[in-house]
Design a protein around this motif. Sequence first.
Motif, mmCIF file in Angstrom:
data_model
loop_
_atom_site.group_PDB
_atom_site.id
_atom_site.type_symbol
_atom_site.label_atom_id
_atom_site.label_comp_id
_atom_site.label_asym_id
_atom_site.label_seq_id
_atom_site.Cartn_x
_atom_site.Cartn_y
_atom_site.Cartn_z
ATOM 1 N N TYR A 209 -8.633 2.496 4.792
ATOM 2 C CA TYR A 209 -7.314 2.687 4.193
ATOM 3 C C TYR A 209 -7.282 3.932 3.316
ATOM 4 O O TYR A 209 -6.259 4.630 3.242
ATOM 5 N N GLY B 127 -15.292 -6.072 -2.537
ATOM 6 C CA GLY B 127 -14.130 -5.217 -2.751
ATOM 7 C C GLY B 127 -13.943 -4.879 -4.213
ATOM 8 O O GLY B 127 -13.603 -3.748 -4.563
ATOM 9 N N ARG C 130 0.829 -1.213 0.000
ATOM 10 C CA ARG C 130 0.000 0.000 0.000
ATOM 11 C C ARG C 130 0.860 1.258 0.000
ATOM 12 O O ARG C 130 0.533 2.250 -0.641
ATOM 13 N N ASP D 157 -6.036 -8.906 -0.535
ATOM 14 C CA ASP D 157 -6.026 -9.474 0.813
ATOM 15 C C ASP D 157 -7.060 -10.582 0.945
ATOM 16 O O ASP D 157 -6.794 -11.655 1.497
ATOM 17 N N GLU D 158 -8.257 -10.300 0.441
ATOM 18 C CA GLU D 158 -9.323 -11.282 0.597
ATOM 19 C C GLU D 158 -9.117 -12.492 -0.298
ATOM 20 O O GLU D 158 -9.557 -13.591 0.031
ATOM 21 N N THR E 267 -3.318 -2.635 10.223
ATOM 22 C CA THR E 267 -3.153 -4.080 10.088
ATOM 23 C C THR E 267 -2.948 -4.723 11.452
ATOM 24 O O THR E 267 -3.500 -5.792 11.746
ATOM 25 N N LEU F 179 -13.091 -1.717 5.243
ATOM 26 C CA LEU F 179 -11.639 -1.791 5.131
ATOM 27 C C LEU F 179 -11.105 -0.819 4.078
ATOM 28 O O LEU F 179 -10.165 -0.058 4.331
ATOM 29 N N ILE F 180 -11.715 -0.839 2.906
ATOM 30 C CA ILE F 180 -11.246 0.005 1.808
ATOM 31 C C ILE F 180 -11.336 1.477 2.179
ATOM 32 O O ILE F 180 -10.402 2.257 1.964
ATOM 33 N N ALA G 20 -15.449 -5.500 3.287
ATOM 34 C CA ALA G 20 -14.607 -4.811 2.305
ATOM 35 C C ALA G 20 -14.851 -3.298 2.246
ATOM 36 O O ALA G 20 -13.887 -2.524 2.234
ATOM 37 N N SER H 217 -7.511 -4.499 -0.989
ATOM 38 C CA SER H 217 -8.480 -5.235 -0.177
ATOM 39 C C SER H 217 -8.886 -6.528 -0.868
ATOM 40 O O SER H 217 -8.992 -7.589 -0.246
ATOM 41 N N ASN I 152 -16.242 -10.950 0.903
ATOM 42 C CA ASN I 152 -15.397 -9.774 1.100
ATOM 43 C C ASN I 152 -14.692 -9.401 -0.205
ATOM 44 O O ASN I 152 -14.643 -8.228 -0.605
#
Length: 465
Positions: A375, A317, A165, A189-190, A395, A371-372, A368, A186, A313
């Motif tokens: 960030y 995302g 990131r 990650d998922e 994190t 989270l998105i 998602a 994201s 998720n």
Amino acid sequence: MASTVTQGTGGTPDSTGGPASTGTSATTGTSVPTGTSVSKRPGYGQLLRTRGAWTFLLPGFAARQPFAMLTISIVLLVQHTTGSYGTAGAVAAVTGVAMALFAPFTGRLADRHGQRAVLLPGVVVHALAGLSLTALALADAPLWALFAAAVPTGASVPQVGPMVRARWGAKLQGSPLMTTAAAFESVTDELTFVFGPLLATALCTAVDPAAGLLTEAALTLVGGLLFAAQRGSQPPVGVETGSAGGSGTGDGGHARVKPVSALGVPGVRVLIVAFLGIGAVFGGMQVSLAAFSESIGEPGLNGVLYGTFAAGNMLSGIVCGAIAWKVAPRRRLLIGYAALALTASGLWAAQSVIVLAGTGLVVGMCIAPALITGYTLVEGLVPVGARTEAFTWLTGAVALGQAAAVMIAGQLEDRLWDGAGFLVPMGGTLLALATLVALRSRLAPPTVSRTVARGVGHRVPVSVD
């Protein structure tokens, strides 16, 4: 009252060092570097055409895959050797707490000394610590010995996701593509959380209870070394900007200033609480789904159920990254988190595989967006030179929430009824939502005088009413 906007002439170098003109983002109000052309509706195609992106994306994906395997591998191994989900959850929790405490320190070191300098020793230590924890578990070592090995295992987890990131941030400073990049990360990650638990569960149930943790250690070592080798895409070391929004002074809009801590930003502290709640969902789901699968005599079903949750998720995302949002990020976070808390509150009532899979899918779809957006908010809240640390705080908060949830859910599954662990995601998200609502004003980016730097040429003051 009139304010002054500084305009200038001349070109600025793009993120890869080549000449480029600079525009102003209609969505962020900041100058947009043009290593990548950005249309009115940025998308994944434009993002992935960013020069040099693939050099860190592919090894970054390989290096972050083990992270999704670690907790479930520990739970399945220790539960096999001790027969207790409570003990397994406690060992996994120690690992998560150690990671949460050391991750921001790792991020700060990466900001100041470079990612490679942190990754090279880190992946070696993590691999050795994982091997030690595996050997102790198989030898029926006492709980204190498992805890002692769990600490370095968690503390040395490489923070590849935040580092990726940060590399996006260095390339896309001030660009509307940053939201797309946050969504893409994201989704990545998922994707790891779809394959990671499936792989770990398959290895632990079909090969050997220790196979999951051994594979995690090996993948961390190989993937981490490959990622560390990509020096060209590393963010500049020790460089700060004049404001969190990305504008600054000096050559190219950057200036060397005294390093700042991301934790000193009030909005980051609020986001940490929000991400603790998200971690509670991950941890509570991992233990509770494993216990549910065991109770119906289908332990291998655990990976499928958790993969369904992670797939929800990942799919949401993808959608989030494809939307040109008109709603402000702070408002999106509040709406998305409210949906997450509502859906997570229904997990404990699911009594069948189909209902549980469907509920888990919907819960995953609500994670998602939160989270998105979290960030994405970091870009406006934190200076560039402290963003790796900021990302690692978030994190780490997920890991800490997951660790606490694993431990609490394990105790609830052991002491109460089957499925009691699902109360943990509900409680964690509701508490985090209440905090977000109460402290939402701290998520507003700092107000700074508007300065648009279009190079190092002559700047003409323009009065704006």
